[in-house]
Scaffold this motif. Structure first.
Motif, PDB file in Angstrom:
ATOM      1  N   UNK A 156     -25.347 -30.049 -25.367  1.00  0.00           N
ATOM      2  CA  UNK A 156     -26.094 -28.870 -24.958  1.00  0.00           C
ATOM      3  C   UNK A 156     -27.322 -29.221 -24.152  1.00  0.00           C
ATOM      4  N   UNK A 157     -27.404 -28.674 -22.940  1.00  0.00           N
ATOM      5  CA  UNK A 157     -28.523 -28.961 -22.047  1.00  0.00           C
ATOM      6  C   UNK A 157     -29.480 -27.799 -21.906  1.00  0.00           C
ATOM      7  N   UNK A 158     -29.747 -27.102 -23.018  1.00  0.00           N
ATOM      8  CA  UNK A 158     -30.786 -26.081 -23.022  1.00  0.00           C
ATOM      9  C   UNK A 158     -32.088 -26.686 -23.491  1.00  0.00           C
ATOM     10  N   UNK A 159     -33.040 -25.814 -23.879  1.00  0.00           N
ATOM     11  CA  UNK A 159     -34.354 -26.351 -24.267  1.00  0.00           C
ATOM     12  C   UNK A 159     -34.273 -27.250 -25.492  1.00  0.00           C
ATOM     13  N   UNK A 160     -33.411 -26.930 -26.462  1.00  0.00           N
ATOM     14  CA  UNK A 160     -33.323 -27.750 -27.672  1.00  0.00           C
ATOM     15  C   UNK A 160     -32.740 -29.122 -27.362  1.00  0.00           C
ATOM     16  N   UNK A 174     -26.054 -26.911 -29.003  1.00  0.00           N
ATOM     17  CA  UNK A 174     -25.339 -25.964 -28.142  1.00  0.00           C
ATOM     18  C   UNK A 174     -25.737 -24.521 -28.395  1.00  0.00           C
ATOM     19  N   UNK A 175     -26.592 -24.274 -29.391  1.00  0.00           N
ATOM     20  CA  UNK A 175     -27.112 -22.934 -29.605  1.00  0.00           C
ATOM     21  C   UNK A 175     -26.404 -22.177 -30.705  1.00  0.00           C
ATOM     22  N   UNK A 176     -27.193 -21.439 -31.491  1.00  0.00           N
ATOM     23  CA  UNK A 176     -26.616 -20.601 -32.551  1.00  0.00           C
ATOM     24  C   UNK A 176     -26.653 -19.125 -32.190  1.00  0.00           C
ATOM     25  N   UNK A 177     -27.031 -18.831 -30.924  1.00  0.00           N
ATOM     26  CA  UNK A 177     -27.118 -17.429 -30.491  1.00  0.00           C
ATOM     27  C   UNK A 177     -26.492 -17.255 -29.113  1.00  0.00           C
ATOM     28  N   UNK A 224     -32.268 -26.762 -32.801  1.00  0.00           N
ATOM     29  CA  UNK A 224     -32.493 -25.480 -32.152  1.00  0.00           C
ATOM     30  C   UNK A 224     -31.887 -24.287 -32.839  1.00  0.00           C
ATOM     31  N   UNK A 225     -31.470 -24.418 -34.103  1.00  0.00           N
ATOM     32  CA  UNK A 225     -30.863 -23.293 -34.809  1.00  0.00           C
ATOM     33  C   UNK A 225     -31.902 -22.219 -35.105  1.00  0.00           C
ATOM     34  N   UNK A 262     -37.311 -21.213 -31.684  1.00  0.00           N
ATOM     35  CA  UNK A 262     -38.237 -20.861 -30.612  1.00  0.00           C
ATOM     36  C   UNK A 262     -38.829 -22.137 -30.032  1.00  0.00           C
ATOM     37  N   UNK A 263     -39.384 -22.015 -28.830  1.00  0.00           N
ATOM     38  CA  UNK A 263     -39.999 -23.176 -28.192  1.00  0.00           C
ATOM     39  C   UNK A 263     -41.165 -23.734 -28.999  1.00  0.00           C
ATOM     40  N   UNK A 264     -41.791 -22.871 -29.796  1.00  0.00           N
ATOM     41  CA  UNK A 264     -42.938 -23.306 -30.581  1.00  0.00           C
ATOM     42  C   UNK A 264     -42.570 -24.376 -31.608  1.00  0.00           C
ATOM     43  N   UNK A 265     -41.307 -24.420 -32.005  1.00  0.00           N
ATOM     44  CA  UNK A 265     -40.869 -25.382 -33.023  1.00  0.00           C
ATOM     45  C   UNK A 265     -40.290 -26.654 -32.413  1.00  0.00           C
TER      46      UNK A 265
END
Length: 417
Positions: free
Chosen positions: A14-18, A134-137, A383-384, A394-397
């Protein structure tokens, strides 16, 4: 047998923010790794957000690890495209090993070799550790009753909505009054569309309070740091994030003042008609109550710390009188009421069907983990949403949780040479 040269220290899916956040710390630790991205960096942000979408966290709180916001609008809110550009720039500046257009079709664990096999569109890859980011949403959920509606009614998920002009002429029914539902309803009504909004028992937050964005107080006062176990009930139910406007306060009453027709919770479909519960007033009241509790906790924090904060001001979006249908609307016939499209804003889940490692997914296909660490040594989730705390997802975490995962990974395996 695979050689050590062929086997990476870690693979990130997964190449998103997480995923990029984890890769940043893996690179700092000197680990040989890759980031496998199914399409492009930030693909979900590119293809599952509407055109006017903005982040719900202010610019100062929407930074990647190691970065600080130094622009002219710290309390502004980034657009969808600006955030994608931020992710691409972060990956390029930090020389992160992202392999785009490389979807992972299957992940398995080879016990004899004590390593993971990832089947990709470019062949098999091997790694001692795998971080699933890869994201949970990223997969929309629709209620079963959606199947009972006429095929003549256009049905979209929130991830498919782009703008009012892309919808056929006529009224629009938005189902779900959390962040996506409220923001999409406002996007539509401001474009002059007739909008119905099926509400639910959803909390609400003011955008600003006592001189700061609400996120400032959430981070300072520890409201984001509440551990997962403290807000998940015995059945595993987690109350969704509250209705929050990007840039200003958004409430059911402010939406009604703009012309959105409010309904109770959607409960069924009978002979092609949609039926709604008579709980609209209770739903409006619940949002008010949650906002009041949040403000009270902020007041308590300010008082306890002796902070010199300005007094609270009335927020017009919260004090305006709601315009509720009288009598309440308990049924709608899409053909008779001119409803041309229905947008489902009823939540998302992760798609982990490609994970073939026993014991890391439950019967519903959801990750089984403790703060991102699974029962299978070397396999992690990053990133869950609500993964460890209320802040998770969230980005804060990002910085804290990515560092924790990489530290756990380092303690398990020394880098390969």
């Amino acid at each position: 047998m695979t050689s050590d040269i062929d086997c990476l220290d870690a693979a990130v899916v997964g190449g998103g923010w997480a995923g990029l956040g984890v890769s940043y710390y893996l690179a700092q630790a000197g680990l040989r790794h890759c980031v496998l991205e199914r399409s492009r960096i930030g693909e979900t942000w590119r293809t599952q957000r509407w055109d006017s979408f903005r982040l719900n966290t202010p610019n100062w709180a929407s930074m990647m690890p190691g970065d600080r916001y130094d622009g002219p609008d710290p309390d502004g809110f980034m657009t969808r495209d600006a955030f994608v550009a931020l992710l691409e720039d972060f990956a390029a500046r930090n020389h992160l090993p992202v392999e785009t257009r490389t979807p992972v079709a299957a992940l398995a664990f080879d016990g004899e070799q004590d390593r993971f096999r990832l089947e990709t569109s470019r062949g098999a890859r091997w790694a001692r550790n795998v971080v699933i980011a890869s994201g949970s949403l990223n997969r929309p959920r629709r209620p079963k009753l959606a199947a009972g509606l006429s095929t003549s009614l256009l049905q979209l998920d929130a991830s498919e909505y782009r703008n009012p002009a892309s919808l056929p002429a006529g009224a629009v029914l938005v189902v779900g009054s959390a962040q996506c539902g409220g923001q999409i309803a406002e996007d539509l009504v401001q474009a002059g569309r007739r909008v119905f909004l099926a509400t639910g028992r959803v909390g609400r937050g003011a955008r600003r309070y006592r001189g700061h964005d609400i996120v400032f107080w959430f981070t300072r006062g520890g409201l984001f740091d509440v551990p997962r176990k403290d807000f998940v009930d015995a059945s595993g139910y987690i109350m969704g994030r509250p209705l929050l406007g990007a840039g200003r306060t958004l409430s059911l009453q402010s939406l009604s003042a703009q012309g959105v027709v409010l309904l109770g919770r959607l409960v069924g479909v009978e002979d092609g008609c949609l039926t709604f519960a008579g709980d609209l007033e209770a739903n409006v009241r619940f949002g008010d109550e949650v906002s009041t509790r949040v403000k009270r906790s902020i007041d308590d924090y300010i008082a306890a710390k002796g902070i010199d904060a300005p007094p609270a001001d009335d927020d017009p979006a919260e004090t305006i009188t709601p315009r509720l249908p009288d009598p309440p609307i308990l049924s709608l016939d899409p053909s008779e009421d001119g409803i041309a499209a229905l947008i489902w804003c009823t939540g998302f889940e992760g798609d982990f069907g490609w994970v073939r490692v026993p014991g890391v997914l439950n019967a519903l296909g959801e990750p089984v983990h403790e703060e991102g660490v699974t029962a299978q040594p070397g396999l992690y989730f990053a990133g869950l949403d609500f993964g460890s705390t209320r802040n998770s997802g969230t980005l804060l975490s990002l910085a804290k949780e990515s560092q924790q995962l990489v530290s756990h990974l380092l303690a398990r395996h020394a880098p390969a040479h």
